[in-house]
Design an enzyme around this catalytic site. Structure first.
Site, PDB file in Angstrom:
ATOM      1  N   SER A  14       0.823  -1.206   0.000  1.00  8.61           N
ATOM      2  CA  SER A  14       0.000   0.000   0.000  1.00  8.61           C
ATOM      3  C   SER A  14       0.860   1.261   0.000  1.00  8.61           C
ATOM      4  CB  SER A  14      -0.962   0.009   1.198  1.00  8.61           C
ATOM      5  OG  SER A  14      -0.266   0.129   2.423  1.00  8.61           O
ATOM      6  N   ASN A  15       2.023   1.218   0.620  1.00  8.27           N
ATOM      7  CA  ASN A  15       2.921   2.368   0.554  1.00  8.27           C
ATOM      8  C   ASN A  15       3.491   2.543  -0.848  1.00  8.27           C
ATOM      9  OD1 ASN A  15       3.270   3.922   3.077  1.00  8.27           O
ATOM     10  ND2 ASN A  15       3.687   1.899   3.946  1.00  8.27           N
ATOM     11  N   HIS A 113       8.591   2.979   8.933  1.00  6.07           N
ATOM     12  CA  HIS A 113       8.344   2.088  10.067  1.00  6.07           C
ATOM     13  C   HIS A 113       7.092   2.556  10.810  1.00  6.07           C
ATOM     14  CE1 HIS A 113       9.098  -0.723  13.282  1.00  6.07           C
ATOM     15  NE2 HIS A 113       8.970   0.260  14.153  1.00  6.07           N
TER      16      HIS A 113
END
Length: 234
Positions: A14-15, A113
């Site tokens: 998704s990133n 992160h």
């Protein structure tokens, strides 16, 4: 010329999709040369193919050492056309890289992160934060070094935690901010606006006339605080 980038994924990607969307919207001055995954069934590979982006699958289980796996990744990325001025973005890539990889792309590897580092490193960042009962969680984009989730911080986004909520619920709200801060960090790199002094990352002022909100919430639902502030389009 757009900044060439390689994106490393292990899962849903998704990133990666957030990066693709910002590029296609003309907000991120970059070109994804290749998407590399250590898992053949990673959904991120499908996302890349849907946008006609080259992909490579390198199964880490087929290599006899981390170093040999990293050598293969370096070769694949270089063959794709990512130059020394390019960037490698780890977007849900669940492998630690060795000096073999870091030295090949020195100072040009970044990671997203899902926690406010240095708190809660590792693969359970969201769940660990929720289980600990913290009042504020979030996400961090940082440069990658030889230690896990350790390199100098580029940008962080903080979201409030609700008592008793689990990692999945918290993680979904954090993810919305991941999709904003990672493309923003990449754009700063594309504009050559980041300098690193030890553990401190300095952001040069933009030469463009951008509308920013210096200490503002960026999302009503998540009530997130981002610093350095997001710029127009992110």
């Amino acid at each position: 010329m757009p900044m060439p980038i390689a994106v490393l994924v292990s899962g849903g990607g998704s990133n990666l999709q957030a990066i693709i969307d910002r590029i296609e919207a003309g907000m991120l001055d970059a070109e994804i040369k290749v998407v590399v995954s250590n898992k053949a069934d990673a959904l991120g590979l499908t996302r890349a193919k849907n946008h006609h982006i080259p992909t490579r699958v390198l199964l880490h289980t087929e290599f006899d050492s981390r170093e040999s796996f990293d050598e293969a990744m370096v070769q694949a990325i270089r063959e794709s056309g990512v130059t020394p001025q390019g960037v490698v973005a780890m977007a849900g890539f669940m492998r630690m890289v060795t000096p073999v990889f870091l030295n090949a792309f020195k100072g040009r590897v970044v990671n997203i992160h899902p926690a406010l580092l240095p708190s809660f490193p590792g693969v359970r960042g969201q769940s660990d934060a929720a289980d600990y009962g913290v009042k504020i969680a979030g996400c961090t984009v940082h440069f990658v070094d030889e230690k896990m989730d350790h390199g100098a911080v580029i940008i962080q986004a903080a979201v409030p935690c609700q008592p008793g909520e689990g990692g999945d619920r918290l993680g979904s709200r954090i993810l919305r901010l991941e999709h904003r801060v990672l493309p923003q960090a990449l754009q700063w790199l594309a504009e050559d606006r980041l300098t690193v002094d030890g553990r401190f990352v300095h952001l040069k002022p933009s030469t463009r006339n951008l509308a920013i909100q210096p200490m503002a919430d960026v999302d009503v639902e998540t009530q997130a605080l981002v610093w350095p502030p997001l710029e127009e389009g992110f």
